[in-house]
Design a protein around this motif. Structure first.
Motif, mmCIF file in Angstrom:
data_model
loop_
_atom_site.group_PDB
_atom_site.id
_atom_site.type_symbol
_atom_site.label_atom_id
_atom_site.label_comp_id
_atom_site.label_asym_id
_atom_site.label_seq_id
_atom_site.Cartn_x
_atom_site.Cartn_y
_atom_site.Cartn_z
ATOM 1 N N VAL A 42 -7.117 3.218 -4.071
ATOM 2 C CA VAL A 42 -8.227 3.737 -4.865
ATOM 3 C C VAL A 42 -7.657 4.223 -6.189
ATOM 4 O O VAL A 42 -6.558 4.780 -6.245
ATOM 5 C CB VAL A 42 -8.943 4.902 -4.134
ATOM 6 C CG1 VAL A 42 -10.155 5.371 -4.929
ATOM 7 C CG2 VAL A 42 -9.342 4.479 -2.737
ATOM 8 N N ARG B 227 -10.444 6.555 0.394
ATOM 9 C CA ARG B 227 -11.860 6.355 0.068
ATOM 10 C C ARG B 227 -12.821 6.960 1.103
ATOM 11 O O ARG B 227 -13.824 7.592 0.730
ATOM 12 C CB ARG B 227 -12.156 4.866 -0.113
ATOM 13 C CG ARG B 227 -13.574 4.578 -0.601
ATOM 14 C CD ARG B 227 -13.818 3.086 -0.702
ATOM 15 N NE ARG B 227 -12.951 2.465 -1.685
ATOM 16 C CZ ARG B 227 -13.256 2.346 -2.976
ATOM 17 N NH1 ARG B 227 -14.416 2.823 -3.418
ATOM 18 N NH2 ARG B 227 -12.421 1.759 -3.795
ATOM 19 N N ASN C 200 -12.777 -0.125 3.026
ATOM 20 C CA ASN C 200 -12.435 1.220 2.535
ATOM 21 C C ASN C 200 -10.969 1.599 2.711
ATOM 22 O O ASN C 200 -10.608 2.762 2.546
ATOM 23 C CB ASN C 200 -13.302 2.265 3.243
ATOM 24 C CG ASN C 200 -14.735 2.231 2.780
ATOM 25 O OD1 ASN C 200 -15.018 1.829 1.648
ATOM 26 N ND2 ASN C 200 -15.658 2.636 3.642
ATOM 27 N N ILE D 190 -13.488 7.827 -6.983
ATOM 28 C CA ILE D 190 -14.639 6.936 -7.078
ATOM 29 C C ILE D 190 -15.727 7.583 -7.930
ATOM 30 O O ILE D 190 -15.918 8.800 -7.920
ATOM 31 C CB ILE D 190 -15.174 6.550 -5.682
ATOM 32 C CG1 ILE D 190 -15.665 7.775 -4.908
ATOM 33 C CG2 ILE D 190 -14.103 5.818 -4.876
ATOM 34 C CD1 ILE D 190 -16.281 7.417 -3.548
#
Length: 410
Positions: A83, A291, A79, A88
């Motif tokens: 990103v 994340r 994680n 997400i």
């Protein structure tokens, strides 16, 4: 014995070299709250117990289940990479589910939703995506500074329209579009409104969408205080109006009701082309939100609705304490139906003797209470001060007593 490497001399600027900042920086006005903040910090360093009702910085912690999920996700090595800017998909799906449940609005999480680094970042970047030199945006007045200066930093022009009378606001929007050449390109709305706490009903957005289609402007709605409403009032979503998704987007945030202010979790939802334009700008400026924070935000959206309602009730109790106390001091004030602020008219005789900045400085110097002067939100804010409901009820009662003693001295 001497040091082998003597201490380096302090760096000194070559005064022959001039730093030329961009025009967009020079055009920004001085920060009106800076002098108040500086005095507040000085008084606190001197040992004075200043009650800070100036900045709307939520002081309550988020739910343990959300913090625990953040810690769990942060321990997963997978994680910690970059990103994508859009956020997400699981989080976007959760936001879409909330829109459907709360407002009856169906959103495509693939193309009609984006995760932002707080709604303020998203708003600033969509100004860059939609506006440029020669363009004009209609901005609500008094205005949250980011709304005005987001437009200015995009090198566009602003027209300020007062929000106190929402029917008149719609009429003024139509008048502006009829008489301005070229017509405004973007209209910004912010209800429940910061700082004035003005609210609207769903019919307002129905009429607004009609105007947008008639005159060809885009709408950017800032719904930051959707989760902080009182007395049974529920803030409507712009996107719930028929045809709204054809003309605009809406920003929401988890800073207030979910108490994730420092986490910077915001969303942009609505028109796919406008969302795509925002993501194009974001793709050049940043990567996505960390994340683990996004994973914890999913947990908050799924499991903490009751805590959001409880937080709104806490703000409502604080509102009652502060408004009732100010009324006893002779301040003409109505209880707001939403937001985490009280927008208080300066009472007489001080309203006739000083402006809002001087009144705010008086409360700080003589009463140890910091508030935001209305003039900091534009000319329409003069004659008012904004007080944030960020302290508990006992501290707010103490603030009222200190304000009362300060005013009694005069």
């Amino acid at each position: 014995m001497t040091d082998e490497h003597p201490p380096a001399e302090p760096l000194r600027h070559d005064r022959r070299f001039s730093i030329a900042v961009a025009d967009r920086v020079r055009r920004l006005p001085p920060y009106l709250f800076a002098q108040i903040n500086q005095l507040m910090y000085q008084k606190r360093r001197s040992g004075d117990d200043v009650i800070d009702l100036g900045m709307g910085n939520p002081s309550d912690p988020p739910q343990d289940v959300v913090v625990d999920k953040l810690a769990e996700a942060a321990r997963d090595p997978k994680n910690h990479g970059y990103v994508e800017s859009q956020g997400i998909l699981s989080l976007r799906r959760e936001v879409a589910a909330k829109y459907l449940k709360t407002y009856g609005v169906r959103l495509d999480p693939h193309g009609e939703l984006a995760v932002c680094l707080g709604s303020k970042e998203g708003f600033s970047h969509i100004c860059l995506a939609l506006l440029g030199p020669g363009d004009t945006a209609i901005v609500p007045s008094p205005c949250y500074p980011a709304h005005l200066y987001g437009v200015a930093l995009a090198a566009a022009n602003s027209i300020l329209l007062e929000v106190f009378d929402t029917e008149k606001l719609l009429s003024n929007v139509a008048y502006t579009c009829q008489h301005l050449v070229p017509r405004p390109k973007v209209l910004i709305v912010n209800f429940p409104h910061n700082p004035s706490t003005t609210v609207v009903e769903p019919e307002f957005y129905v009429e607004l969408v009609k105007l947008a289609k008639q005159y060809g402007f885009m709408v950017v709605s800032d719904l930051a205080y959707a989760d902080v409403t009182f007395d049974g009032y529920r803030a409507p979503s712009f996107l719930a109006a028929p045809g709204a998704i054809d003309v605009g987007v809406e920003f929401t945030t988890m800073s207030k009701g979910y108490k994730l202010a420092g986490w910077r979790v915001g969303f942009c939802a609505g028109n796919a082309e406008m969302v795509r334009a925002l993501l194009t700008i974001k793709g050049y400026y940043d990567y996505g939100l960390f994340r683990p924070i996004q994973i914890a935000a999913i947990m908050a959206l799924r499991h903490t609705d009751a805590a959001v309602e409880s937080q709104a009730a806490a703000y409502e109790g604080r509102r009652n304490v502060l408004c009732d106390g100010l009324r006893r001091l002779g301040c003409p004030i109505e209880r707001p139906k939403a937001t985490m602020f009280v927008w208080a008219k300066i009472p007489e005789p001080w309203a006739s003797q000083m402006n809002s900045f001087d009144f705010a400085m008086k409360l700080l110097k003589e009463g140890d209470v910091a508030v935001s002067p209305g003039a900091g939100f534009g000319p329409a804010g003069e004659g008012f001060v904004r007080m944030a409901l960020v302290e508990n009820e006992n501290r707010l009662r103490q603030a009222v007593r200190q304000i009362g003693r300060c005013l009694a001295k005069s």
